[in-house]
Design a protein around this motif. Structure first.
Motif, mmCIF file in Angstrom:
data_model
loop_
_atom_site.group_PDB
_atom_site.id
_atom_site.type_symbol
_atom_site.label_atom_id
_atom_site.label_comp_id
_atom_site.label_asym_id
_atom_site.label_seq_id
_atom_site.Cartn_x
_atom_site.Cartn_y
_atom_site.Cartn_z
ATOM 1 N N VAL A 34 -10.310 18.531 3.052
ATOM 2 C CA VAL A 34 -11.590 18.918 3.665
ATOM 3 C C VAL A 34 -11.660 18.403 5.100
ATOM 4 N N SER A 35 -11.297 17.149 5.308
ATOM 5 C CA SER A 35 -11.343 16.556 6.650
ATOM 6 C C SER A 35 -10.462 17.305 7.639
ATOM 7 N N GLN A 36 -9.365 17.853 7.152
ATOM 8 C CA GLN A 36 -8.424 18.576 8.007
ATOM 9 C C GLN A 36 -8.721 20.074 8.064
ATOM 10 N N GLY A 37 -9.657 20.528 7.257
ATOM 11 C CA GLY A 37 -9.974 21.953 7.237
ATOM 12 C C GLY A 37 -8.903 22.800 6.576
ATOM 13 N N ASP A 38 -8.152 22.210 5.660
ATOM 14 C CA ASP A 38 -7.057 22.913 4.985
ATOM 15 C C ASP A 38 -7.622 23.711 3.807
ATOM 16 N N LEU A 39 -8.007 24.955 4.078
ATOM 17 C CA LEU A 39 -8.683 25.777 3.079
ATOM 18 C C LEU A 39 -7.819 26.080 1.865
ATOM 19 N N ARG A 40 -6.532 26.295 2.088
ATOM 20 C CA ARG A 40 -5.635 26.580 0.960
ATOM 21 C C ARG A 40 -5.556 25.387 0.019
ATOM 22 N N ALA A 41 -5.478 24.185 0.581
ATOM 23 C CA ALA A 41 -5.405 22.980 -0.250
ATOM 24 C C ALA A 41 -6.724 22.755 -0.991
ATOM 25 N N ILE A 42 -7.841 22.990 -0.318
ATOM 26 C CA ILE A 42 -9.148 22.843 -0.966
ATOM 27 C C ILE A 42 -9.228 23.776 -2.169
ATOM 28 N N ARG A 65 -20.202 16.687 2.151
ATOM 29 C CA ARG A 65 -20.621 15.756 3.211
ATOM 30 C C ARG A 65 -19.463 15.479 4.163
ATOM 31 N N ARG A 66 -18.259 15.358 3.606
ATOM 32 C CA ARG A 66 -17.072 15.111 4.436
ATOM 33 C C ARG A 66 -16.822 16.292 5.374
ATOM 34 N N ALA A 67 -17.058 17.511 4.893
ATOM 35 C CA ALA A 67 -16.890 18.697 5.741
ATOM 36 C C ALA A 67 -17.875 18.659 6.910
ATOM 37 N N ILE A 68 -19.103 18.266 6.635
ATOM 38 C CA ILE A 68 -20.112 18.167 7.703
ATOM 39 C C ILE A 68 -19.691 17.108 8.712
ATOM 40 N N ASP A 69 -19.322 15.930 8.206
ATOM 41 C CA ASP A 69 -18.938 14.820 9.085
ATOM 42 C C ASP A 69 -17.702 15.139 9.927
ATOM 43 N N SER A 70 -16.847 16.018 9.425
ATOM 44 C CA SER A 70 -15.600 16.371 10.121
ATOM 45 C C SER A 70 -15.715 17.657 10.933
ATOM 46 N N ASP A 71 -16.915 18.226 11.000
ATOM 47 C CA ASP A 71 -17.136 19.484 11.721
ATOM 48 C C ASP A 71 -16.216 20.600 11.225
ATOM 49 N N GLN A 72 -16.070 20.693 9.904
ATOM 50 C CA GLN A 72 -15.221 21.718 9.295
ATOM 51 C C GLN A 72 -16.106 22.763 8.624
ATOM 52 N N LEU A 73 -16.636 23.684 9.427
ATOM 53 C CA LEU A 73 -17.565 24.700 8.936
ATOM 54 C C LEU A 73 -16.922 25.611 7.881
#
Length: 87
Positions: A34-42, A65-73
């Protein structure tokens, strides 16, 4: 080693501990994805049993919450599609 009723309890404890470690590792990996925005892994972790609403054991935050904190829309939107609770 011969398995007897005396030592089967210890074997069960070891198996339960291994299962716990696997679960914690998958939750940590979901948070990292999530922090890296890796959609396939999520998608992968959620498809393979990781609870999309599980809290990180250290930071006590959900993947949403981690997605919000990491700016990963994109990760945020995917988590919502996968059933993440905004509450």
């Amino acid at each position: 080693m011969t398995i007897t009723l005396r030592n089967i309890g210890g074997i069960v404890v070891v198996i339960a501990f291994i299962c716990l470690l696997i679960s914690l590792n998958r939750r940590w990996q979901l948070g990292a994805a999530v922090s890296q925005g890796d959609l396939r892994a999520i998608q992968y972790y959620c498809d393979h049993g990781v609870n999309v609403n599980s809290r990180d054991m250290i930071a006590n935050v959900t993947p949403l919450r981690r997605a919000i904190d990491s700016d990963q829309l994109d990760a945020f939107e995917l988590l919502l599609q996968l059933g993440a609770s905004p509450d």
